[in-house]
Design a protein around this motif. Structure first.
Motif: not given
Length: 224
Positions: A91-102, A176-181
């Motif tokens: 949950i935290a990784v894609p949420s951070a992606g929102h802030r970081l513009g991933w 965010s795609w980042a959570g797929l990691a």
């Protein structure tokens, strides 16, 4: 356990979880107007509350088994700890992606993911209606029997099927795609738990080996 004590413990646990979930979404995002975060939170919390309220009324013993038992074997204690950390990261990784513009996923895909999350909880609801022995811990109960009806006629671990659907949908729901990691690793922990649970049931639950021969798939029909 007395009825009112169970109610208090259950709803307190649910409320604490909802607050933690909110923190995992909005602290990394640093944005309380994060619309996808609110949609995910509602998609996760509303079914959880409905399921909890329903089974507290019709089957409080099931709820007691869901909130009280703790794993006693070291490998499962470790597995649950790792799963909790990975769930937070999911949950935290894609949420951070929102802030970081991933790189963000399309809005339509996020909406579909929220539907998948609700569907995953619907699967869990169906499992709880079918199997009153669904404990939080991997254990054998004296009155336990093999359940072969409902979704258990399709796969041997339908509750985990619902959980995996929720896990895989979460990064998309949060945009965010980042959570797929993180998601495949958490699914791996679920698979470890399934294999360990099957070994315990095969060794100690009468008729479980025969059930495995009848119902060949563990998690996904025609795949595994």
């Amino acid at each position: 356990m007395k009825k009112y004590t169970l109610f208090f413990l259950t709803y307190t646990s649910v409320l604490v979880f909802f607050v933690i979930l909110m923190g995992l979404i909005f602290i990394p995002a640093s944005d309380w107007s994060f619309a996808l975060g609110w949609l995910f939170w509602l998609s996760f919390c509303a079914p959880t509350l409905i399921i909890t309220a329903y089974f507290l009324r019709v089957n409080p013993a099931l709820i007691e088994r869901r909130i009280l038992p703790r794993e006693s074997r070291p490998k499962q204690i470790a597995g649950q700890s790792i799963a909790a950390i990975l769930f937070g990261a999911l949950i935290a990784v894609p949420s951070a992606g929102h802030r970081l513009g991933w790189a963000a996923v399309p809005a339509g895909l996020s909406a579909l993911a929220d539907i998948c999350i609700v569907t995953g909880f619907a699967v869990v609801f169906a499992v709880f209606r079918e199997n009153t022995f669904a404990s939080r811990a991997i254990e054998l109960m004296s009155e336990q029997k093999v359940i072969k009806t409902g979704l258990y006629s399709k796969v041997r671990h339908p509750m985990y099927s619902g959980a995996v659907l929720i896990i895989l949908a979460t990064p998309f729901a949060l945009g965010s795609w980042a959570g797929l990691a993180v998601a495949p690793v958490l699914v791996g922990v679920v698979i470890f738990r399934i294999l360990d649970e099957e070994k315990l049931l095969a060794d100690g639950l009468k008729g479980y080996r025969e059930y495995c021969e009848e119902t060949k798939y563990r998690l996904i029909p025609y795949i595994w």
